[in-house]
Motif scaffolding. Sequence first.
Motif, short mmCIF file in Angstrom:
data_model
loop_
_atom_site.label_atom_id
_atom_site.label_comp_id
_atom_site.label_asym_id
_atom_site.label_seq_id
_atom_site.Cartn_x
_atom_site.Cartn_y
_atom_site.Cartn_z
N SER A 236 -5.41 -4.40 55.69
CA SER A 236 -4.32 -4.72 54.78
C SER A 236 -3.60 -5.97 55.30
O SER A 236 -3.61 -6.24 56.51
N SER A 237 -3.00 -6.71 54.39
CA SER A 237 -2.33 -7.96 54.74
C SER A 237 -0.97 -8.04 54.07
O SER A 237 -0.73 -7.44 53.01
N LEU A 238 -0.09 -8.80 54.70
CA LEU A 238 1.26 -9.02 54.17
C LEU A 238 1.66 -10.46 54.40
O LEU A 238 1.44 -11.02 55.48
N TYR A 239 2.24 -11.07 53.35
CA TYR A 239 2.76 -12.43 53.46
C TYR A 239 4.15 -12.46 52.83
O TYR A 239 4.30 -12.18 51.64
N LEU A 240 5.15 -12.79 53.63
CA LEU A 240 6.54 -12.92 53.16
C LEU A 240 6.97 -14.36 53.34
O LEU A 240 7.24 -14.80 54.46
N GLY A 241 7.00 -15.10 52.24
CA GLY A 241 7.31 -16.52 52.34
C GLY A 241 8.28 -17.00 51.27
O GLY A 241 8.72 -16.24 50.41
N LYS A 242 8.59 -18.29 51.36
CA LYS A 242 9.51 -18.93 50.43
C LYS A 242 8.95 -20.27 49.99
O LYS A 242 8.15 -20.89 50.69
N VAL A 243 9.39 -20.72 48.83
CA VAL A 243 9.06 -22.04 48.30
C VAL A 243 10.36 -22.76 48.01
O VAL A 243 11.28 -22.20 47.42
N ALA A 267 12.57 -19.90 46.51
CA ALA A 267 12.02 -18.87 45.62
C ALA A 267 11.00 -18.06 46.41
O ALA A 267 10.44 -18.53 47.39
N ASN A 268 10.76 -16.83 45.97
CA ASN A 268 9.90 -15.92 46.72
C ASN A 268 8.42 -16.24 46.58
O ASN A 268 7.94 -16.68 45.54
N ARG A 269 7.71 -15.96 47.67
CA ARG A 269 6.25 -16.03 47.71
C ARG A 269 5.80 -14.84 48.55
O ARG A 269 5.76 -14.88 49.78
N ILE A 270 5.49 -13.72 47.87
CA ILE A 270 5.24 -12.45 48.55
C ILE A 270 3.88 -11.91 48.12
O ILE A 270 3.61 -11.73 46.94
N TYR A 271 3.00 -11.66 49.11
CA TYR A 271 1.66 -11.16 48.83
C TYR A 271 1.41 -9.87 49.60
O TYR A 271 1.78 -9.74 50.76
N TYR A 272 0.72 -8.94 48.92
CA TYR A 272 0.21 -7.72 49.55
C TYR A 272 -1.29 -7.67 49.33
O TYR A 272 -1.76 -7.87 48.20
N GLY A 273 -2.04 -7.40 50.38
CA GLY A 273 -3.49 -7.40 50.26
C GLY A 273 -4.15 -6.16 50.82
O GLY A 273 -3.71 -5.63 51.85
N LEU A 274 -5.20 -5.69 50.15
CA LEU A 274 -6.03 -4.58 50.62
C LEU A 274 -7.47 -5.06 50.65
O LEU A 274 -7.90 -5.80 49.76
N GLU A 275 -8.23 -4.64 51.66
CA GLU A 275 -9.58 -5.15 51.82
C GLU A 275 -10.52 -4.08 52.35
O GLU A 275 -10.09 -3.11 52.98
N GLY A 276 -11.80 -4.28 52.13
CA GLY A 276 -12.81 -3.38 52.67
C GLY A 276 -14.16 -4.07 52.71
O GLY A 276 -14.46 -4.91 51.84
N GLN A 277 -14.97 -3.71 53.70
CA GLN A 277 -16.31 -4.29 53.81
C GLN A 277 -17.24 -3.27 54.44
O GLN A 277 -16.86 -2.54 55.36
#
Length: 424
Positions: A236-243, A267-277
């Motif tokens: 899983s991944s998380l990105y908490l950013g701003k523009v 302004a917000n730049r927020i990502y949530y990620g799920l992954e599998g391999q």
Amino acid sequence: MTFITRNSFRFLFSLIVIISFQNSFAQDNPVISSDSLLHRISALEKRLEENKKLYVGGFIHVQWSTSPQAGVQRVGELPNSELNESTYNRIGVRRGRIITSYEDKGCMGFLQCDLTEKGVLLVDGFIHVREPWLKMFSLKGGLFSDPFGIEVPFATFNLESIEKSRIIKTLFPDDKDLGVVITFQPTVKSKLSGLKLETGFLTGNGLDKDADNHKDLIAHLTYAASAHKLNYSLGSSLYLGKVINHKGYYSMTGKQFVLATDTSRFANRIYYGLEGQVSRTWLLGKLILRSEYVFGVQSGTSAKSLSPGICNVVTGDTYQRPFAGGYIHLVQDILNTKHTLTLKYDWYDPNTRLCGDEIGTSAFSGAADVAYATWGLGYLFRMNDHVKLMAYYERVINETTHNLTGYNQDVKDDVLTLRMQYKF
């Protein structure tokens, strides 16, 4: 079976050299003592060991791409309007990478430049330090791949698809960022073996220089293991950013863009990620299946949802959109041959609040809100350890709306690419 130790090998090698030397030159040259010869051999071995710490290499992607849609290009320039070119047909160097690194005592310096007909660009430049006590922590600082998901840090010379997914290239257009990352990765003897956690702070501007005091937070947690002849990983991944807001910024209220009353310059730049391999070798050869799903909030412009970077500098109003997307990628080697087939499906919805004819009806809604899905079918031939040939066809399908010119039906923007890769 008898094994020869390193010292025994050195002794036998030295003995053979001494005997050969004496037989060849005993009549005309003074004899060199065995101690002196062993000293020279040790010096050569030491020099060879030092050279192992230095790596110099790289790879080149030369490709031809064609598309019936003028707006699709990866190499060369856009179609020439003076020649009435409505299609895209170009040959160019997609990537020309020179890589050099030096590693010693758990520390590494790494540089990578991209050389194409467009110019020279630094795409990696970092220092990586591993702590020598617990051997579980490391620190990386400089310009490097964003530790988010599978595809963002995936080495481009190992790609089984012609490019990374649309959502990845939109959220991380440069694949790189300036910053610092701390990695926690237990050793194989630890009970936490297989676990890896990367956390750090980034500028959020891709390959562009740091432009403000704000730093973005990024985190990537993965677990890899093997069971029942399967190799698998989850993460899983998380990105908490701003523009930066150079003017005002708009956010979605219902199905409308509304000017925010917040006077913040970010302004917000927020990502949530799920992954599998998962991978396994079976009757037809090695099979790999990987997938990612990413959702969150993206801040772009009225015309596109691309993140800030060297290829996208936001100077006007900022538009904040809820998004979602991902990909499913299947890679199948053909038996034990050098041939591989790959099938990929990726999708990206830049604005999950709007769909179909809702796009273009409200103020500021336009082409940047149109969703895309892409089917990719590819064939790879690994000629040898250095040369790889690839043919890849992308069937691109866009969301339709009767309120935008050119989007009342599927745009003819499929892409066929033939690529040669040489790795050295």
